[in-house]
Design a protein around this motif. Structure first.
Motif, PDB file in Angstrom:
ATOM      1  N   ASN A 199       4.761  58.746  96.262  1.00  0.00           N
ATOM      2  CA  ASN A 199       3.515  59.065  95.569  1.00  0.00           C
ATOM      3  C   ASN A 199       3.342  58.269  94.280  1.00  0.00           C
ATOM      4  N   VAL A 200       4.203  57.270  94.061  1.00  0.00           N
ATOM      5  CA  VAL A 200       4.078  56.330  92.948  1.00  0.00           C
ATOM      6  C   VAL A 200       4.891  55.090  93.293  1.00  0.00           C
ATOM      7  N   VAL A 201       4.385  53.932  92.871  1.00  0.00           N
ATOM      8  CA  VAL A 201       5.083  52.666  93.105  1.00  0.00           C
ATOM      9  C   VAL A 201       5.507  52.095  91.754  1.00  0.00           C
ATOM     10  N   PHE A 202       6.805  51.921  91.579  1.00  0.00           N
ATOM     11  CA  PHE A 202       7.387  51.392  90.335  1.00  0.00           C
ATOM     12  C   PHE A 202       7.761  49.940  90.603  1.00  0.00           C
ATOM     13  N   THR A 203       7.051  48.993  89.962  1.00  0.00           N
ATOM     14  CA  THR A 203       7.311  47.572  90.219  1.00  0.00           C
ATOM     15  C   THR A 203       8.130  46.957  89.097  1.00  0.00           C
ATOM     16  N   TYR A 204       9.091  46.131  89.480  1.00  0.00           N
ATOM     17  CA  TYR A 204       9.909  45.395  88.510  1.00  0.00           C
ATOM     18  C   TYR A 204       9.951  43.934  88.942  1.00  0.00           C
ATOM     19  N   THR A 205       8.928  43.201  88.522  1.00  0.00           N
ATOM     20  CA  THR A 205       8.866  41.763  88.803  1.00  0.00           C
ATOM     21  C   THR A 205       8.081  41.101  87.690  1.00  0.00           C
ATOM     22  N   VAL A 206       8.263  39.799  87.535  1.00  0.00           N
ATOM     23  CA  VAL A 206       7.770  39.148  86.332  1.00  0.00           C
ATOM     24  C   VAL A 206       6.497  38.336  86.528  1.00  0.00           C
ATOM     25  N   GLY A 207       6.089  38.085  87.766  1.00  0.00           N
ATOM     26  CA  GLY A 207       4.975  37.173  87.998  1.00  0.00           C
ATOM     27  C   GLY A 207       3.842  37.754  88.806  1.00  0.00           C
ATOM     28  N   PRO A 208       3.208  36.923  89.647  1.00  0.00           N
ATOM     29  CA  PRO A 208       2.053  37.353  90.438  1.00  0.00           C
ATOM     30  C   PRO A 208       2.374  38.456  91.442  1.00  0.00           C
ATOM     31  N   GLU A 209       3.652  38.709  91.702  1.00  0.00           N
ATOM     32  CA  GLU A 209       4.031  39.714  92.693  1.00  0.00           C
ATOM     33  C   GLU A 209       3.547  41.110  92.306  1.00  0.00           C
ATOM     34  N   ASN A 210       3.395  41.375  90.998  1.00  0.00           N
ATOM     35  CA  ASN A 210       2.804  42.649  90.576  1.00  0.00           C
ATOM     36  C   ASN A 210       1.395  42.805  91.144  1.00  0.00           C
ATOM     37  N   ALA A 211       0.635  41.706  91.105  1.00  0.00           N
ATOM     38  CA  ALA A 211      -0.720  41.741  91.654  1.00  0.00           C
ATOM     39  C   ALA A 211      -0.701  41.834  93.173  1.00  0.00           C
ATOM     40  N   VAL A 212       0.299  41.226  93.818  1.00  0.00           N
ATOM     41  CA  VAL A 212       0.424  41.319  95.275  1.00  0.00           C
ATOM     42  C   VAL A 212       0.577  42.782  95.688  1.00  0.00           C
ATOM     43  N   VAL A 213       1.361  43.544  94.921  1.00  0.00           N
ATOM     44  CA  VAL A 213       1.531  44.962  95.210  1.00  0.00           C
ATOM     45  C   VAL A 213       0.207  45.704  95.036  1.00  0.00           C
ATOM     46  N   ALA A 214      -0.466  45.485  93.902  1.00  0.00           N
ATOM     47  CA  ALA A 214      -1.726  46.195  93.629  1.00  0.00           C
ATOM     48  C   ALA A 214      -2.786  45.870  94.675  1.00  0.00           C
ATOM     49  N   ASN A 215      -2.942  44.597  94.990  1.00  0.00           N
ATOM     50  CA  ASN A 215      -3.941  44.193  95.977  1.00  0.00           C
ATOM     51  C   ASN A 215      -3.580  44.688  97.377  1.00  0.00           C
ATOM     52  N   GLY A 233       7.195  34.619  94.303  1.00  0.00           N
ATOM     53  CA  GLY A 233       6.338  33.723  95.074  1.00  0.00           C
ATOM     54  C   GLY A 233       5.847  34.319  96.379  1.00  0.00           C
ATOM     55  N   VAL A 234       6.296  35.520  96.732  1.00  0.00           N
ATOM     56  CA  VAL A 234       5.868  36.148  97.973  1.00  0.00           C
ATOM     57  C   VAL A 234       4.354  36.395  97.928  1.00  0.00           C
ATOM     58  N   LYS A 235       3.673  36.181  99.052  1.00  0.00           N
ATOM     59  CA  LYS A 235       2.212  36.293  99.096  1.00  0.00           C
ATOM     60  C   LYS A 235       1.732  37.611  99.690  1.00  0.00           C
ATOM     61  N   SER A 236       2.587  38.297 100.416  1.00  0.00           N
ATOM     62  CA  SER A 236       2.204  39.564 101.020  1.00  0.00           C
ATOM     63  C   SER A 236       3.386  40.508 101.039  1.00  0.00           C
ATOM     64  N   LEU A 237       3.095  41.776 100.712  1.00  0.00           N
ATOM     65  CA  LEU A 237       4.107  42.829 100.795  1.00  0.00           C
ATOM     66  C   LEU A 237       3.546  44.006 101.598  1.00  0.00           C
ATOM     67  N   ASP A 294      -5.405  39.514  85.730  1.00  0.00           N
ATOM     68  CA  ASP A 294      -6.386  38.616  86.344  1.00  0.00           C
ATOM     69  C   ASP A 294      -6.235  38.570  87.859  1.00  0.00           C
ATOM     70  N   GLY A 295      -4.990  38.689  88.327  1.00  0.00           N
ATOM     71  CA  GLY A 295      -4.744  38.592  89.764  1.00  0.00           C
ATOM     72  C   GLY A 295      -5.138  39.836  90.530  1.00  0.00           C
ATOM     73  N   ALA A 296      -5.025  41.014  89.894  1.00  0.00           N
ATOM     74  CA  ALA A 296      -5.348  42.261  90.581  1.00  0.00           C
ATOM     75  C   ALA A 296      -6.758  42.751  90.282  1.00  0.00           C
ATOM     76  N   LYS A 297      -7.280  42.370  89.133  1.00  0.00           N
ATOM     77  CA  LYS A 297      -8.622  42.782  88.700  1.00  0.00           C
ATOM     78  C   LYS A 297      -8.795  44.300  88.821  1.00  0.00           C
ATOM     79  N   ASP A 298      -9.779  44.785  89.584  1.00  0.00           N
ATOM     80  CA  ASP A 298     -10.040  46.223  89.619  1.00  0.00           C
ATOM     81  C   ASP A 298      -8.898  47.002  90.271  1.00  0.00           C
ATOM     82  N   ALA A 299      -8.069  46.330  91.062  1.00  0.00           N
ATOM     83  CA  ALA A 299      -6.923  47.012  91.665  1.00  0.00           C
ATOM     84  C   ALA A 299      -5.870  47.381  90.622  1.00  0.00           C
ATOM     85  N   ALA A 300      -5.954  46.776  89.432  1.00  0.00           N
ATOM     86  CA  ALA A 300      -5.012  47.085  88.351  1.00  0.00           C
ATOM     87  C   ALA A 300      -5.448  48.298  87.538  1.00  0.00           C
TER      88      ALA A 300
END
Length: 421
Positions: A248-264, A231-235, A288-294
């Motif tokens: 030089n790489v970001v490895f994300t392990y989360t199940v929801g919108p937080e993946n898009a928070v990282v990309a954005n 549920g975090v909105k900013s990282l 859908d949440g990250a769009k071109d950032a994904a």
């Protein structure tokens, strides 16, 4: 009649013959197998009486923040049940689903698991969230009721109990497979300064351990680790710290919108380092949440929604016709294949005594070969192996134009041939 039944079962189990028959031919053989079985004495209903349904429990997040992959799993299960019932179900008895919505809440999931067990269902298919599953698996183990888990990936799901004693069957690639598979790929690409962003759920906790262990096997340590609640909105602060640490790489392990928070967040900072991770990067919350950032993100998959052979094409067409757009293909395909494996286990029990121990024994070694959507399953489970996936069944995928496709051309070619377990 027994000779006919033996012939059909033998033909259905034959890999080379099955390959020539194709998907529709195999389903015809499956239908014939069931119809021949119906000629034999059938437990479960008296002469002239309506057959008693075989009730199968299903549990998962069908509303709430994890419904984007819970609903595809449920739809895959429903599609399989519809096909099975069309050819007679279990010895003339239709399958009936008892569906419970855990909303991705561990406490609610445990309560609903208790409800399913009190309703005396012989087996249960379900759980999409690792934390929810781990909160409940002891109930199934202690009650000796088989649980087939098609979505949740936590390594501890299949690893909590000794295999020979376990009633927990993992129909998904666990994080202990996914994490090192991705680590091998990023190291091969020269991305060795890894920042790990993991949420504080059971899923994130387990994933962090598996990624850290995979890096250690390469003689590496993460240069930065960020933990955060769902549920975090900013990282932004965490991303700035990871950049300062030289990642030089970001490895994300989360199940929801937080993946898009990282990309954005990376995009907003102008930090152009790749994002990688497990199958959750295929979810709509990210795409859908990250769009071109994904774009260009790398992830682990076992099933990519491309009609590379007849059985996959039929599954994708039938699913789309009945339920519309397939949001998370892996969830739907795993749910579908898990249901058929459950049905094969039931069909091996001829006396109608569908006890937990009998179904467990059937799943561990009495199954006919199942020509599935994700793989061909010859021995998906054994007394010493409760995981239906192996490393050879994984591929590295990438996000391209907002969709999931193969990262490597050789994997696309390999996908023309169904993997085996």
């Amino acid at each position: 009649m027994k000779n006919v039944l033996h012939f059909v079962a033998r033909d259905f189990a034959c890999t080379s013959r099955g390959a020539r028959l194709g998907w529709h031919g195999l389903h015809w053989l499956c239908a014939l197998f069931v119809l021949v079985a119906l000629w034999l004495p059938s437990p479960g209903h008296a002469q002239g009486a309506a057959p008693t349904p075989v009730r199968i429990g299903v549990i998962g997040p069908f509303t709430g923040p994890s419904s984007d992959f819970g609903v595809p799993m449920l739809n895959g299960i429903r599609l399989a049940v519809e096909e099975i019932n069309a050819v007679g179900g279990y010895l003339g008895r239709p399958l009936e689903l008892v569906v419970k919505d855990d909303t991705a809440d561990p406490a609610r999931g445990r309560k609903l698991a208790q409800e399913l067990l009190s309703e005396k269902v012989p087996l249960v298919i379900g759980f999409c969230n690792t934390g929810v599953a781990l909160r409940s698996i002891d109930l199934f183990q202690n009650n000796k009721t088989p649980l087939i888990v098609p979505c949740a990936t936590g390594t501890a799901i299949a690893g909590t109990y000794p295999p020979r004693e376990s009633y927990i069957f993992h129909m998904q690639a666990p994080d202990a497979l996914q994490a090192p598979f991705m680590v091998d790929d990023i190291v091969k690409r020269g991305w060795t300064k890894v920042a790990i962003f993991a949420d504080t759920t059971g899923y994130g906790e387990g994933g962090l351990k598996d990624v850290t262990a995979a890096l250690a096997a390469k003689g590496l340590k993460p240069v930065y680790v960020a933990r955060f609640p769902t549920g975090v909105k900013s990282l932004t602060a965490e991303l700035e710290a990871a950049r300062a640490a030289g990642a030089n790489v970001v490895f994300t392990y989360t199940v929801g919108p937080e993946n898009a928070v990282v990309a954005n967040g990376k995009k907003a900072l102008g930090w152009k380092v790749p994002q990688v991770g497990p199958w959750t990067l295929s979810f709509p919350y990210f795409l859908d949440g990250a769009k071109d950032a994904a774009e260009g993100t790398l992830l682990v998959q076992t099933f990519i929604a491309e009609p590379s052979n007849e059985r996959r094409a039929a599954f994708l067409a039938n699913y789309t016709r009945k339920y519309g757009k397939l949001a998370v293909p892996m969830a739907a395909a795993n749910g579908y294949d898990a249901t058929y494996l459950a049905m094969y286990a039931l069909l091996s029990i001829r006396d109608g005594q569908l006890s937990g121990p009998a179904i467990k024994e059937a799943l561990e070694g009495k199954l006919k070969t199942y020509y599935g959507v994700v793989a061909t399953y010859e021995k998906p489970f054994t007394p010493d192996d409760k995981v239906a996936f192996t490393r050879s069944m994984l591929v590295i995928a990438t996000v391209k134009n907002g969709a999931i496709t193969f990262a490597y051309p050789e994997d696309y070619k390999r996908n023309l041939f169904v993997q085996r377990k």
